[in-house]
Design a protein around this motif. Sequence first.
Motif, mmCIF file in Angstrom:
data_model
loop_
_atom_site.group_PDB
_atom_site.id
_atom_site.type_symbol
_atom_site.label_atom_id
_atom_site.label_comp_id
_atom_site.label_asym_id
_atom_site.label_seq_id
_atom_site.Cartn_x
_atom_site.Cartn_y
_atom_site.Cartn_z
ATOM 1 N N ILE A 135 0.837 -1.201 0.000
ATOM 2 C CA ILE A 135 0.000 0.000 0.000
ATOM 3 C C ILE A 135 0.875 1.255 0.000
ATOM 4 C CG2 ILE A 135 -1.552 1.364 1.451
ATOM 5 C CD1 ILE A 135 -2.977 -1.228 2.203
ATOM 6 N N ALA A 179 1.981 1.793 -3.613
ATOM 7 C CA ALA A 179 1.034 1.539 -4.693
ATOM 8 C C ALA A 179 0.780 2.747 -5.578
ATOM 9 C CB ALA A 179 -0.291 1.045 -4.115
ATOM 10 N N THR A 213 -5.698 1.842 -1.877
ATOM 11 C CA THR A 213 -5.836 0.383 -1.951
ATOM 12 C C THR A 213 -6.484 -0.152 -0.681
ATOM 13 O OG1 THR A 213 -3.815 0.274 -3.284
ATOM 14 C CG2 THR A 213 -4.630 -1.777 -2.351
ATOM 15 N N SER A 245 -7.595 0.326 5.866
ATOM 16 C CA SER A 245 -7.174 -0.377 4.653
ATOM 17 C C SER A 245 -7.508 -1.863 4.647
ATOM 18 C CB SER A 245 -5.655 -0.214 4.467
ATOM 19 O OG SER A 245 -5.312 1.148 4.307
ATOM 20 N N ILE A 283 -8.071 0.525 -5.783
ATOM 21 C CA ILE A 283 -7.979 -0.904 -6.061
ATOM 22 C C ILE A 283 -8.393 -1.660 -4.804
ATOM 23 C CG2 ILE A 283 -6.474 -2.819 -6.729
ATOM 24 C CD1 ILE A 283 -4.635 -0.844 -8.074
#
Length: 418
Positions: A142, A145, A149, A200, A378
């Motif tokens: 993460i 990224a 995410t 997350s 994502i």
Amino acid sequence: MMSIKKIFFFLFFGAIILCPLVFFDFSSGVSSENRMKEKFPEFPAAVSDLKTFTGRFETWFNDRIGFRQELISFYNKTFASVFGVSPVDNIALGKNGTVFLTAASHAKVRHDDILSAFGGEQDWENSVKLQKKLIEDAWAWIGEAGVKTLFLAVPTSPVLRFGDLPDFLQKMIDKKKVENPPITEALNNFLKEHPPAVGSFLYPLEEAVRLSKLHHVYPQKNFHWSVSPFTVLVAGRLAELLGDDPPRPSSGDAFRPCVTTSDLSHLMGFVMHNENDLCPTEEFLHEFPLVHYNFKSPPPSLSLLGDLQAAAYWANEKGIPKNILVIGDSFNAALGLPLSRIYKNVLTVDYWGIERQHKDQVETILRKIRDEFQPDAIIFVSHNYFWPIARPAFKSLKSGNKKHLHNRDKMCTRADYL
């Protein structure tokens, strides 16, 4: 002279013997047992090959004899109904009309398989360590990224319907470990060390347990998920973690009681039904002008989808203007529609389907998905554990667009803004 009775019996049993041959199936493809039918074997070139030839010929013949499916269905249904025993090794008949998928009839294999449904193995402490390692890898990913995410882990039917498992399977699992599976313990331990990660990671076991008090979130005999109150709930939780408000149905009920066909019917050899299912109402399905695309009807703006049988795309002009990319396992199929009621563009990708279809091209395909779809977020989805993001192919998803890059240590949930 032969009597009328003898002639009748001769004709009757002759018809029984000849009918399966008259209706012989010469087609290829998938058999009723969900496997490819045996091809006609090559004739033996030597006496030593005769045994192999006869064995394969017998399989070829049995795959195609007339009324095969009807006879298998009658036998298996009778076996299950009369004796209360599953006619196949990889299905266990539970309580309250439930059915569970297991690995095999061997006790140790079945034991390991049921344990894996809880995200664990026989060495429970090691299971927690393995789960935490997956979370640590995801947290590190993460940070690099370049795009928002989220990681979603989904509980499965043995977890949510533990009381319906057969008694001999329940005795293999400590009930305390059902209430606190390895993934829960690993995530709680990790969040103590990294509090900002709460925004997350999502393992919605508590939400599922609360919802199941109103209605079982898992149909009686299903292995896969369908669009349901639970998948809508999960989509809403994901939207909250992304800082957005999920919509509510304008009026009326979003779901209605219904009877559906079990997705394990092909394994049992006869049609089974979920008598306790919920189906989305027409109002729920058509409240927004949703457009659903798949590889048979790809949108012009996403040409890549025309080659991906394992992907689907939803468009909602009234949705929040974000591109949401979902990558993972079979839960995607049930998550796409609820997410598309929230967001303008949703693309779901079955990772294992891409691996089966394209094998060594996964990294290239994921890069093309990133370039064509340009995701704002994502979501990685898997059952019983957080996605093993350490696979090299996922490096191609890391965006070079730094406008999405966020500081992990300053992340917060929607609730922190209220």
